[in-house]
Design an enzyme around this catalytic site. Structure first.
Site, PDB file in Angstrom:
ATOM      1  N   ARG A   1     -15.350  12.956   7.748  1.00 39.72           N
ATOM      2  CA  ARG A   1     -14.067  13.549   8.157  1.00 39.72           C
ATOM      3  C   ARG A   1     -13.663  14.660   7.202  1.00 39.72           C
ATOM      4  O   ARG A   1     -13.182  15.716   7.610  1.00 39.72           O
ATOM      5  CB  ARG A   1     -12.967  12.480   8.191  1.00 39.72           C
ATOM      6  CG  ARG A   1     -13.052  11.524   9.374  1.00 39.72           C
ATOM      7  CD  ARG A   1     -12.143  10.322   9.180  1.00 39.72           C
ATOM      8  NE  ARG A   1     -10.757  10.709   9.004  1.00 39.72           N
ATOM      9  CZ  ARG A   1      -9.850   9.979   8.350  1.00 39.72           C
ATOM     10  NH1 ARG A   1     -10.198   8.817   7.803  1.00 39.72           N
ATOM     11  NH2 ARG A   1      -8.617  10.393   8.232  1.00 39.72           N
TER      12      ARG A   1
ATOM     13  N   SER B   1      -8.316   3.905   8.804  1.00 38.78           N
ATOM     14  CA  SER B   1      -8.935   3.969   7.475  1.00 38.78           C
ATOM     15  C   SER B   1      -8.160   3.098   6.483  1.00 38.78           C
ATOM     16  O   SER B   1      -8.732   2.260   5.778  1.00 38.78           O
ATOM     17  CB  SER B   1      -8.970   5.420   6.996  1.00 38.78           C
ATOM     18  OG  SER B   1      -9.399   5.502   5.653  1.00 38.78           O
TER      19      SER B   1
ATOM     20  N   LYS C   1      -9.090  -1.385   5.218  1.00 39.45           N
ATOM     21  CA  LYS C   1      -9.179  -1.904   3.840  1.00 39.45           C
ATOM     22  C   LYS C   1      -8.163  -3.019   3.614  1.00 39.45           C
ATOM     23  O   LYS C   1      -8.434  -3.982   2.900  1.00 39.45           O
ATOM     24  CB  LYS C   1      -8.986  -0.767   2.833  1.00 39.45           C
ATOM     25  CG  LYS C   1     -10.112   0.267   2.877  1.00 39.45           C
ATOM     26  CD  LYS C   1     -10.034   1.257   1.746  1.00 39.45           C
ATOM     27  CE  LYS C   1      -9.042   2.358   1.978  1.00 39.45           C
ATOM     28  NZ  LYS C   1      -9.498   3.396   2.913  1.00 39.45           N
TER      29      LYS C   1
ATOM     30  N   HIS D   1       0.844  -1.194   0.000  1.00 40.95           N
ATOM     31  CA  HIS D   1       0.000   0.000   0.000  1.00 40.95           C
ATOM     32  C   HIS D   1       0.877   1.241   0.000  1.00 40.95           C
ATOM     33  O   HIS D   1       1.859   1.322   0.725  1.00 40.95           O
ATOM     34  CB  HIS D   1      -0.909   0.034   1.233  1.00 40.95           C
ATOM     35  CG  HIS D   1      -1.723   1.292   1.310  1.00 40.95           C
ATOM     36  ND1 HIS D   1      -2.884   1.461   0.585  1.00 40.95           N
ATOM     37  CD2 HIS D   1      -1.523   2.468   1.983  1.00 40.95           C
ATOM     38  CE1 HIS D   1      -3.373   2.672   0.821  1.00 40.95           C
ATOM     39  NE2 HIS D   1      -2.569   3.300   1.665  1.00 40.95           N
TER      40      HIS D   1
ATOM     41  N   ASP E   1     -15.754   2.859   6.356  1.00 39.97           N
ATOM     42  CA  ASP E   1     -14.698   3.818   6.036  1.00 39.97           C
ATOM     43  C   ASP E   1     -15.178   4.846   5.018  1.00 39.97           C
ATOM     44  O   ASP E   1     -14.885   6.036   5.141  1.00 39.97           O
ATOM     45  CB  ASP E   1     -13.459   3.088   5.503  1.00 39.97           C
ATOM     46  CG  ASP E   1     -12.346   4.067   5.140  1.00 39.97           C
ATOM     47  OD1 ASP E   1     -11.899   4.799   6.046  1.00 39.97           O
ATOM     48  OD2 ASP E   1     -11.957   4.127   3.972  1.00 39.97           O
TER      49      ASP E   1
END
Length: 434
Positions: free
Chosen positions: A168, A183, A187, A82, A161
């Site tokens: 947010r 967050s 995932k 990621h 999320d």
């Protein structure tokens, strides 16, 4: 249990239980906790923060709010990668094929562009015919057959999320470490991998502007992974300059293919090899040093390039893009040079502005509904530490009839700083968090 009491407890610095966090998150997803109470809850977290245990619970509750993918039927240790988002970041297009060619299965869900950062899915979709929406059966079958599949996120992956992030974004509570980490990691948990390599960007083109901020986020994400029995390593990487030279969808695919042929920019190649080596190390293929040598061999031998060709072919794209990228990829032939306004060494580049400038040309989107023009983007001809003469091209804009060239050039002129002294070299990899 009442939302009011939970908000009050966190506002006063108390530690929340699993039941309290579940009550707030699940209640909000179901519509039982209203926006104004969830907004107050998020603001309480923003100012009072969460400890590692609370973060791990929040991540798990969010991950459990929708579909969870079970990768256990795919043999081997599955490692996901990621990136926290950057400009010119096309690493998945190179790292995925390297790792898959070394026998580590890559079953990856990636995102789209939003804001000043690009999205892997948009880049892949610039390859004619490439499908990023596969059935679950196709997704698993491709990973079993060729070791790699890259798709967009499913609609029902971590709905908590999606809903909380939108709130947010509207309530100035985006930039809090516990909320950012949960967050991202919710995932990742829902994606079903056994471990994660986290590329945490630092600098002017990143969401985390300082090394201190990025280290804090990296430690939070690695801590969440370990709390859930997952392997993890975070690589802190320099985003004070665009990664590689190309910014924009087809241009970045072209650069990824050149890199897989061993002709990529030095900084981009180094980062890809390091990320691939960490993924292989977490998959127990050897020490980091052994895995780095294997990654280099996969690139030099052409194994990784052939794996990219398979990826394209198995997902419906034209595999000839590997051999004739400039003919196959949608590319514009209209260009405008951005020239150096003075003599000097380039001492700073506001990389976020480079990303926004590419959006003005049509390479990104301001909202999720915007259409991307795959043909356009920016080529960085001179980077940090390079010497430029007045009137010399330092960037090339690839444009279309819809591009706002004037706004893009204005941003580029604000991005570059010059000096008669050469700046100190900053490495691409700034640190490791394990």
């Amino acid at each position: 249990m009442r939302a009011y009491d939970i908000i009050l407890k966190k506002r006063n610095g108390g530690k929340l239980s699993k039941e309290e966090i579940e009550f707030m998150v699940n209640g909000y997803v179901k519509g039982e906790v209203p926006d104004y109470q969830m907004a107050a809850f998020l603001m309480a977290i923003y100012f009072r923060h969460m400890d590692p245990e609370e973060r791990a619970i929040l991540t798990e509750v969010m991950a459990n709010s929708g579909d969870r993918i079970d990768l256990s039927s795919i043999p081997g240790i599955k490692i996901d990668k990621h990136s926290t988002g950057g400009v010119g970041d096309k690493t998945t297009l190179v790292v995925g094929p390297i790792v898959a060619s070394l026998g580590v299965p890559v079953a990856k869900m990636s995102g789209r562009a939003l804001g000043h950062t690009g999205g892997t899915i948009d880049k892949l979709e610039s390859i004619p015919g490439f499908r990023t929406s596969l059935s679950e059966e196709e997704f698993f079958e491709n990973v079993r057959k060729i070791g790699i599949a890259i798709v967009g996120q499913t609609a029902n992956l971590v709905p908590a999320d999606k809903k909380i992030y939108a709130l947010r974004d509207a309530t100035a509570t985006v930039d809090e470490v516990s909320l950012i980490a949960s967050s991202i990691m919710s995932k990742k948990l829902a994606g079903g991998a056994d471990g994660y390599v986290l590329d945490v960007k630092v600098g002017s083109g990143a969401f985390m502007k300082t090394l201190e901020q990025a280290t804090e986020l990296a430690e939070a994400m690695v801590g969440i992974a370990k709390a859930h029995g997952k392997k993890a390593v975070a690589v802190l990487t320099n985003m004070d300059v665009p990664l590689g030279k190309m910014v924009g969808n087809s241009l970045e695919v072209l650069e990824a293919i050149e890199t897989l042929k061993g002709r990529g920019p030095e900084d981009f190649t180094e980062l890809c090899l390091n990320l691939a080596a960490w993924m292989c190390h977490l998959a127990e293929k050897g020490t980091f040093e052994e895995c780095l040598a294997m990654a280099k061999e996969a690139l030099e031998s052409g194994k990784a390039l052939e794996k990219f060709r398979q990826l394209v072919e198995y997902q419906g794209g034209n595999p000839e893009v590997v051999d004739r990228p400039t003919e196959i990829l949608p590319m514009t032939d209209k260009t405008v040079d951005f020239i150096a306004p003075q003599d000097g060494y380039i001492t700073a580049i506001d990389t976020e502005k480079i990303g926004i400038a590419s959006n003005y040309l049509g390479a990104g989107r301001k909202t999720k509904e915007d259409t991307i023009d795959y043909r356009v983007g920016i080529e960085i001809l001179k980077k940090l530490g390079d010497y430029a003469k007045k009137g010399e091209p330092i960037a090339k804009l690839y444009i279309s009839e819809k591009s706002d060239v004037e706004s893009a050039l204005k941003l580029l002129s604000e991005s570059y700083k010059f000096s008669d002294k050469k700046p100190e070299h900053k490495p691409i990899i700034l640190g490791i968090v394990k």
